[in-house]
Design an enzyme around this catalytic site. Structure first.
Site, short mmCIF file in Angstrom:
data_model
loop_
_atom_site.label_atom_id
_atom_site.label_comp_id
_atom_site.label_asym_id
_atom_site.label_seq_id
_atom_site.Cartn_x
_atom_site.Cartn_y
_atom_site.Cartn_z
N ARG A 124 0.84 -1.22 0.00
CA ARG A 124 0.00 0.00 0.00
C ARG A 124 0.87 1.26 0.00
O ARG A 124 0.57 2.24 0.67
CB ARG A 124 -0.95 0.03 1.20
CG ARG A 124 -1.75 -1.22 1.40
CD ARG A 124 -2.85 -1.39 0.36
NE ARG A 124 -3.75 -2.45 0.79
CZ ARG A 124 -3.66 -3.73 0.43
NH1 ARG A 124 -2.70 -4.11 -0.42
NH2 ARG A 124 -4.51 -4.62 0.87
N SER A 173 -10.43 1.07 4.01
CA SER A 173 -9.60 0.93 5.22
C SER A 173 -8.99 2.27 5.57
O SER A 173 -8.29 2.86 4.75
CB SER A 173 -8.48 -0.07 4.99
OG SER A 173 -9.01 -1.30 4.58
N GLU A 217 -3.95 4.96 6.24
CA GLU A 217 -3.82 4.60 4.83
C GLU A 217 -4.42 5.72 3.96
O GLU A 217 -3.96 6.00 2.88
CB GLU A 217 -4.56 3.28 4.56
CG GLU A 217 -4.32 2.76 3.17
CD GLU A 217 -4.82 1.34 2.98
OE1 GLU A 217 -4.23 0.43 3.59
OE2 GLU A 217 -5.78 1.15 2.23
P1 FAD Z 1 -8.51 9.80 -4.76
O1 FAD Z 1 -9.14 9.46 -3.46
O2 FAD Z 1 -9.12 10.85 -5.58
O3 FAD Z 1 -6.98 10.15 -4.50
C1 FAD Z 1 -6.17 9.37 -3.66
C2 FAD Z 1 -4.73 9.92 -3.70
O4 FAD Z 1 -4.22 9.73 -5.01
C3 FAD Z 1 -4.66 11.43 -3.44
O5 FAD Z 1 -3.45 11.68 -2.75
C4 FAD Z 1 -4.61 12.05 -4.83
O6 FAD Z 1 -3.94 13.29 -4.88
C5 FAD Z 1 -3.83 10.98 -5.59
N1 FAD Z 1 -4.17 10.91 -7.02
C6 FAD Z 1 -5.40 10.63 -7.54
N2 FAD Z 1 -5.33 10.60 -8.88
C7 FAD Z 1 -4.03 10.89 -9.21
C8 FAD Z 1 -3.33 11.03 -10.45
N3 FAD Z 1 -3.91 10.85 -11.63
N4 FAD Z 1 -2.01 11.37 -10.39
C9 FAD Z 1 -1.38 11.55 -9.19
N5 FAD Z 1 -1.99 11.44 -8.00
C10 FAD Z 1 -3.31 11.10 -8.00
N6 FAD Z 1 -7.88 0.40 -1.69
C11 FAD Z 1 -7.17 -0.74 -1.86
O7 FAD Z 1 -5.95 -0.68 -2.06
N7 FAD Z 1 -7.78 -1.96 -1.82
C12 FAD Z 1 -9.11 -2.09 -1.62
O8 FAD Z 1 -9.61 -3.21 -1.61
C13 FAD Z 1 -9.89 -0.91 -1.40
N8 FAD Z 1 -11.21 -0.99 -1.15
C14 FAD Z 1 -11.92 0.14 -0.92
C15 FAD Z 1 -13.28 0.04 -0.63
C16 FAD Z 1 -14.05 1.18 -0.40
C17 FAD Z 1 -15.52 1.03 -0.08
C18 FAD Z 1 -13.44 2.46 -0.47
C19 FAD Z 1 -14.26 3.69 -0.27
C20 FAD Z 1 -12.09 2.59 -0.75
C21 FAD Z 1 -11.31 1.42 -0.96
N9 FAD Z 1 -9.94 1.48 -1.25
C22 FAD Z 1 -9.21 0.34 -1.46
C23 FAD Z 1 -9.26 2.79 -1.34
C24 FAD Z 1 -9.43 3.47 -2.74
O9 FAD Z 1 -10.39 2.81 -3.50
C25 FAD Z 1 -8.12 3.49 -3.49
O10 FAD Z 1 -7.13 4.15 -2.76
C26 FAD Z 1 -8.27 4.16 -4.87
O11 FAD Z 1 -7.10 3.96 -5.62
C27 FAD Z 1 -8.59 5.65 -4.77
O12 FAD Z 1 -8.91 6.14 -6.07
P2 FAD Z 1 -9.50 7.61 -6.28
O13 FAD Z 1 -9.53 7.88 -7.74
O14 FAD Z 1 -10.77 7.76 -5.55
O15 FAD Z 1 -8.35 8.47 -5.61
P1 NAP Z 2 -10.27 -10.24 5.43
O1 NAP Z 2 -10.40 -11.25 4.34
O2 NAP Z 2 -11.27 -10.19 6.52
O3 NAP Z 2 -8.84 -10.36 6.11
C1 NAP Z 2 -8.45 -9.47 7.16
C2 NAP Z 2 -7.02 -9.05 6.95
O4 NAP Z 2 -6.22 -10.21 6.98
C3 NAP Z 2 -6.85 -8.40 5.61
O5 NAP Z 2 -6.54 -7.08 5.83
C4 NAP Z 2 -5.77 -9.19 4.89
O6 NAP Z 2 -4.61 -8.43 4.61
C5 NAP Z 2 -5.35 -10.26 5.87
N1 NAP Z 2 -5.42 -11.60 5.25
C6 NAP Z 2 -6.51 -12.40 5.15
N2 NAP Z 2 -6.16 -13.57 4.57
C7 NAP Z 2 -4.85 -13.49 4.28
C8 NAP Z 2 -3.92 -14.37 3.66
N3 NAP Z 2 -4.28 -15.58 3.22
N4 NAP Z 2 -2.65 -13.94 3.52
C9 NAP Z 2 -2.26 -12.72 3.95
N5 NAP Z 2 -3.09 -11.84 4.54
C10 NAP Z 2 -4.37 -12.23 4.71
O7 NAP Z 2 -10.08 -8.83 4.75
P2 NAP Z 2 -11.14 -7.70 4.41
O8 NAP Z 2 -10.86 -6.61 5.33
O9 NAP Z 2 -12.50 -8.26 4.24
O10 NAP Z 2 -10.61 -7.28 2.98
C11 NAP Z 2 -10.47 -8.19 1.94
C12 NAP Z 2 -9.40 -7.70 0.99
O11 NAP Z 2 -9.81 -6.45 0.41
C13 NAP Z 2 -8.08 -7.43 1.70
O12 NAP Z 2 -7.04 -7.81 0.85
C14 NAP Z 2 -8.09 -5.95 1.95
O13 NAP Z 2 -6.80 -5.38 1.93
C15 NAP Z 2 -8.91 -5.43 0.77
N6 NAP Z 2 -9.63 -4.22 1.15
C16 NAP Z 2 -8.93 -3.07 1.22
C17 NAP Z 2 -9.55 -1.88 1.55
C18 NAP Z 2 -8.76 -0.60 1.54
O14 NAP Z 2 -9.37 0.46 1.61
N7 NAP Z 2 -7.46 -0.66 1.46
C19 NAP Z 2 -10.89 -1.87 1.85
C20 NAP Z 2 -11.59 -3.07 1.81
C21 NAP Z 2 -10.95 -4.25 1.46
P3 NAP Z 2 -4.44 -7.48 3.31
O15 NAP Z 2 -5.28 -6.29 3.63
O16 NAP Z 2 -2.99 -7.21 3.31
O17 NAP Z 2 -4.90 -8.23 2.11
#
Ligand code: FAD
Ligand code: NAP
Length: 336
Positions: free
Chosen positions: A161, A236, A332
């Site tokens: 991340r 997250s 994050e």
């Molecule tokens: P924004 O929120 O608009 O921007 C995020 C950052 O990126 C800001 O710092 C912005 O300045 C920068 N940025 C945006 N566009 C550009 C560009 N073109 N050039 C340079 N900088 C830029 N994230 C995960 O990793 N895994 C997940 O599973 C996940 N699940 C999510 C679920 C939900 C319900 C929500 C709400 C969020 C989740 N996220 C997850 C977080 C989010 O979806 C990601 O971080 C996504 O990449 C954000 O995209 P955005 O276009 O909305 O970015």
């Molecule tokens: P989950 O399946 O309930 O698991 C909880 C946490 O345990 C997760 O954060 C995941 O880490 C870790 N995990 C589970 N199984 C694993 C494995 N086999 N090996 C290594 N790590 C493991 O997770 P959840 O919260 O429902 O989310 C599911 C996936 O979607 C995750 O990968 C999570 O990162 C992603 N997600 C991300 C966001 C965001 O905003 N970043 C939001 C929603 C969901 P990791 O997070 O490192 O995968």
């Protein structure tokens, strides 16, 4: 064209209403470069769809809203397809485009909100797959000089991340991203997360495909995560912390139920959600901010919370987890 006093109220901004003095919708590279030239003395900030930003104040500089579209097939070679994708394409639309054409590698990242241009910022990841597994290069404009630069994957310095761009915010605007995806002969399924296998079994799928993995994950996410259009959230809010094996063993002794995953011989990833719940935060609500009932890593705005009060709530959780568990939780989300 620059829009004056643009309100971001219809975006996924954790339900926080903010305003930008000047907002430019970037539909193509050349108009973007021209605007940057004119605004070179002002602070420039870029937004995709706002799903990973917590706004704590209005935007006084220039806000660029990324809208550059287009998905181009560059070549097919040795079992792979190379795609160049505009930064303003929605990430989920790209995943659907790929599943429809049977291009593999990003199906585990289905339903992640946001744009393709934002995806490299935190190296989006889910269910054991990260953007960096398939990304090969990207193009970005250096905001100060207006020059275009191609970043190889190595130059993006991706981590968990994390990326060069997250560490050096507001220096570059990503305009397109190139991926190397698999053609059927090279498809590899990533089903190591227990819940995927469980859901595929429930769907009675003996021979899963990239499409069925995508469907399974879409189903899991819809049941577990709040829809940002209905309830303000940024996914997250905190990262899962990495600790040394030694620290993990110490914590596990005190907390036998601690959830953790070994990363390598030295490091262990702790479940931030478990730490937060164990500190008693699951049901607390302060100033209309709380945790989503099905997911303790997701902060939600129950309506009317300000960016500052959401940040304050998150900081209190950080301090409490530090005090009770001796673990540092990092944000994050991007705080503006
Ligand atoms: P924004 O929120 O608009 O921007 C995020 C950052 O990126 C800001 O710092 C912005 O300045 C920068 N940025 C945006 N566009 C550009 C560009 N073109 N050039 C340079 N900088 C830029 N994230 C995960 O990793 N895994 C997940 O599973 C996940 N699940 C999510 C679920 C939900 C319900 C929500 C709400 C969020 C989740 N996220 C997850 C977080 C989010 O979806 C990601 O971080 C996504 O990449 C954000 O995209 P955005 O276009 O909305 O970015
Ligand atoms: P989950 O399946 O309930 O698991 C909880 C946490 O345990 C997760 O954060 C995941 O880490 C870790 N995990 C589970 N199984 C694993 C494995 N086999 N090996 C290594 N790590 C493991 O997770 P959840 O919260 O429902 O989310 C599911 C996936 O979607 C995750 O990968 C999570 O990162 C992603 N997600 C991300 C966001 C965001 O905003 N970043 C939001 C929603 C969901 P990791 O997070 O490192 O995968």
């Amino acid at each position: 064209m620059i829009k004056k006093n643009f309100s971001l109220k219809n975006h996924n901004t954790l339900g926080v209403v903010v305003q930008a003095n000047d907002c430019f919708f970037a539909h193509d590279l050349y108009s973007l470069q021209r605007v940057l030239h004119v605004y070179s003395k002002k602070k420039v900030q870029v937004i995709g769809s706002g799903s990973n930003i917590l706004f704590t104040k209005n935007i006084t500089g220039l806000l660029i809203k990324m809208h550059i579209k287009g998905i181009y097939v560059l070549k097919k070679q040795a079992g792979y397809v190379y795609l160049k994708v505009g930064a303003g394409v929605l990430w989920h639309d790209l995943v659907c485009f790929c599943l429809y054409r049977n291009y593999g590698g990003i199906e585990n990242l289905i339903l992640i909100p946001g744009t393709v241009g934002a995806a490299p910022i935190q190296n989006i990841g889910a269910y054991g797959v990260s953007l960096s597994d398939t990304m090969v290069a990207l193009t970005a404009i250096h905001i100060e000089s207006g020059r275009l630069k191609i970043f190889s994957k190595a130059a993006c310095d991706f981590g968990y991340r994390q990326s060069f761009f997250k560490k050096n915010q507001s220096q570059y605007i990503i305009t397109d991203v190139t991926f190397r995806l698999t053609l059927p002969i090279k498809h590899q399924l990533h089903t190591q997360y227990g819940i995927i296998q469980h859901t595929l079994n429930q769907m009675s799928l003996q021979n899963p495909t990239i499409q069925s993995v995508g469907n399974a994950i879409m189903h899991i996410r819809k049941t577990k995560l709040p829809d940002p259009q209905k309830i303000g959230n940024v996914g997250s809010f905190f990262q899962n912390p990495m600790v040394s094996q030694k620290k993990y063993r110490r914590l596990k002794k005190k907390n036998p139920n601690l959830i953790a995953y070994a990363i390598d011989a030295q490091h262990v990833k702790l479940s931030a959600a478990w730490l937060i719940e164990a500190c008693g935060w699951k049901k607390k609500v302060v100033n209309k901010v709380g945790l989503y009932d099905k997911h303790a890593l997701v902060l939600v705005n129950h309506g009317g919370a300000t960016g500052k009060s959401i940040k304050a709530f998150a900081q209190t959780i950080q301090e409490d987890v530090k005090k009770k568990m001796t673990v540092d939780l990092k944000f994050e989300v991007n705080i503006w």
